[in-house]
Scaffold this active site. Structure first.
Site, PDB file in Angstrom:
ATOM      1  CE  LYS A  88      -1.914   2.876   2.819  1.00 51.53           C
ATOM      2  NZ  LYS A  88      -1.997   4.052   1.943  1.00 51.53           N
ATOM      3  CB  CYS A 139      12.839   9.019   8.215  1.00 50.45           C
ATOM      4  SG  CYS A 139      13.899   8.024   7.179  1.00 50.45           S
ATOM      5  CD  GLU A 167      13.580   1.074   8.769  1.00 51.76           C
ATOM      6  OE1 GLU A 167      13.973   2.058   9.420  1.00 51.76           O
ATOM      7  OE2 GLU A 167      14.302   0.124   8.452  1.00 51.76           O
ATOM      8  CD  GLU A 185       9.780  12.562  11.568  1.00 50.34           C
ATOM      9  OE1 GLU A 185       8.700  12.098  11.978  1.00 50.34           O
ATOM     10  OE2 GLU A 185      10.556  11.935  10.855  1.00 50.34           O
TER      11      GLU A 185
END
Ligand code: NAD
Length: 496
Positions: free
Chosen positions: A190, A301, A266, A399
């Site tokens: 997906k 990331c 992850e 983040e």
């Protein structure tokens, strides 16, 4: 007419002529989703790209069933045969690499110069690496008592689901599908709802290159419905995820509530780049620091978005970084120029801009900070450096996932390590020093899956990539990725 203009108009013309199929890909063919399709547009210039299939849990069931049916044949083939199939797909991707790069640029807003030189060649290289690794794995013959022989083989898990994000749509999809398929699993992937087009085309190319039907299926649609259906599915044996830490938590819960499917996660990051005053080439370090913080519009990331600089060189480094950041000024992604493209959406640029507003109010903007309108889209932001914020400020801990970094001074080695480790994440870190002993000491003390010394964001097919702490577990890339998609099996033969 100069060459960049020629290059630019060539890509614009090709983009205008591109016909894009946004249907899902199940059991070797295109498939409409159960919900009405959703129009998908480009963050680069707002153009309509395709009608994207919006799949339902029933579509997920069909894809999982197709993958289940394909599994016995695919897993029993020789590794050499699987290798040949994956190499054939890599060759076909190479022949279609301009088309894949254009899809990726239009869908994600990243510059065509990047997708043609990094994203697509990177995906092809990773696919070839795992294809080549497929038939070079051996089992073990452990010591057992006399009168017996034991074999330990690595077995594929069955049907693997992969859920991937929008920042490197093709590359991260290949990080999952290449080792999973090479090891003999079948897959339902997906993509992120924002960036489904390049992997849909990849699946079509896979069938064209001879991959058996059902081995690779793509279901498009929302995370909440399609992603969650995969996560809760009783016939999915493993789930490989890249995305946020928040969604990672829901996947752990879904595995527990369903069939204990194996997870590799992850998740997010907040990585530091530590610059010691003894760095030999401060200008080179600043150029790399700009790359580490601003590349891919900062939507990485492992972005080195906390830049910690020893006080003696703090001001000099800050000035060098301002110069180096100019290479990441936003421009039309189809123009073929150096620099950044659009962020993934105008709404995401709003979110990132809010951090800049906060940084300005509570600290200072050292450079950048402006929103830009390019080609009729406002999803563009200048590379931005914030400063004057306490080390425990949210900007240092959360983040941001955009071209916004924060600068902070430190005095001692211990202080630098403590600052870098003061985050919930543990994906990556970088250290710049000319002192080899210090490099080893600091690298040893940093809680990060990858520590780059005198470079940033070091990454390759041969080295594992993944995190500690709330950056998740499991590793992409390298032979370690096979651990996500295989389990050891003991066959004990008693003959005495
Ligand atoms: P996200 O977690 O919102 O979405 C990632 C994927 O999960 C998408 O395909 C989405 O549709 C799906 N999803 C969303 N909700 C879901 C649910 N409830 N159940 C199942 N699937 C669901 O992340 P994003 O905003 O697309 O991507 C940015 C995030 O990804 C950042 O946090 C970034 O750090 C992370 N990321 C991590 C790595 C890594 O290797 N550690 C690499 C790239 C991106």
């Amino acid at each position: 007419m100069n060459t960049s203009t020629t290059f630019s108009s060539a890509w614009h013309g090709r983009a205008d002529a591109l016909a894009i199929d946004g249907r899902a890909f199940i059991d070797g063919k295109r498939a409409a989703g159960g919900h009405p399709s959703r129009r998908t547009t480009s963050p680069a210039d707002g153009r309509v790209l395709a009608e994207l299939a919006a799949c339902t849990p029933a579509d997920v069931d069909r894809a999982v069933s197709a993958a289940r049916r394909a599994f016995p044949d695919w897993s029993r083939r020789s590794a050499a045969d699987r290798k040949a199939h994956l190499l054939a797909l890599a060759d076909l991707m190479e022949r279609h690499s301009d088309e894949l790069a254009l899809l990726e640029t239009l869908d994600s807003g990243k510059p065509i110069l990047q997708t043609t030189t990094v994203d697509v060649p990177g995906a092809i290289s990773t696919l070839r690496w795992y294809a080549e690794a497929a038939d070079k794995q051996s089992g073990e013959l452990p010591a057992v008592p006399a009168g017996a022989t034991a074999l330990v083989t690595r077995e594929p898990l069955g049907v693997v689901a992969a859920i991937v994000p929008w920042n490197f749509p093709l590359e991260i999809a290949v990080w999952k599908l290449a080792p999973a398929l090479a090891a003999g699993n079948t897959l339902v992937l997906k993509p992120a709802e924002q960036t489904s087009l390049s992997v849909l085309r990849l699946a079509e190319l896979a069938t064209e290159s001879g991959l058996p039907d059902g081995v690779l299926n793509i279901v498009t649609g929302s995370g909440r419905e399609v992603g969650a259906a995969l996560a809760h599915h009783m016939d999915v044996d493993a789930l490989a995820f890249t995305g946020s830490t928040a969604v990672s938590r829901t996947l752990l819960e879904a595995s527990g509530r369903s069939n204990l499917k194996r997870l590799s996660l992850e998740a997010g990051g907040k990585s530091s780049n530590i610059i010691f005053a003894d760095t030999a080439d401060l200008k080179g370090a600043a150029a790399k620091a700009a790359f580490g913080a601003f590349y891919n519009q900062g939507q990485v990331c492992s972005a080195n978005s906390r830049i910690l600089v020893q006080r003696a060189v703090h001001d000099e480094f800050s000035a060098l970084l301002a110069g180096a950041a100019a290479a990441y000024s936003p421009a039309d992604p189809l123009a073929g120029l150096q620099g950044n493209g659009a962020l993934i959406s105008s709404a995401h640029a709003d979110d990132v801009e809010r951090w800049i507003v906060r940084g300005r109010a509570e600290g200072e903007v050292l450079f950048g900070g402006a929103r830009r309108d390019i080609s009729g889209s406002d999803a563009y932001l200048e590379p931005t450096l914030l400063g004057g914020l306490p080390a425990d400020h949210d900007v240092h801990r959360e983040e941001i996932f955009g071209p916004v970094a924060v600068l902070h001074p430190f005095d001692t080695e211990d202080q630098a390590v403590a600052l870098a480790n003061a985050t919930d994440y543990g994906l990556a870190a970088s250290v710049w020093t000319s002192d080899l002993s210090r490099a080893h000491r600091v690298a040893g003390d940093l809680l990060a899956g990858t520590v780059s010394v005198n470079t940033v964001d070091a990454l390759g097919n041969t080295t594992p990539f993944g995190g500690f702490k709330q950056s998740g577990f499991g590793r992409d890339l390298s032979l370690h990725a096979f651990d996500n998609y295989t389990a050891p099996k003991t066959t004990w033969i008693q003959f005495g």
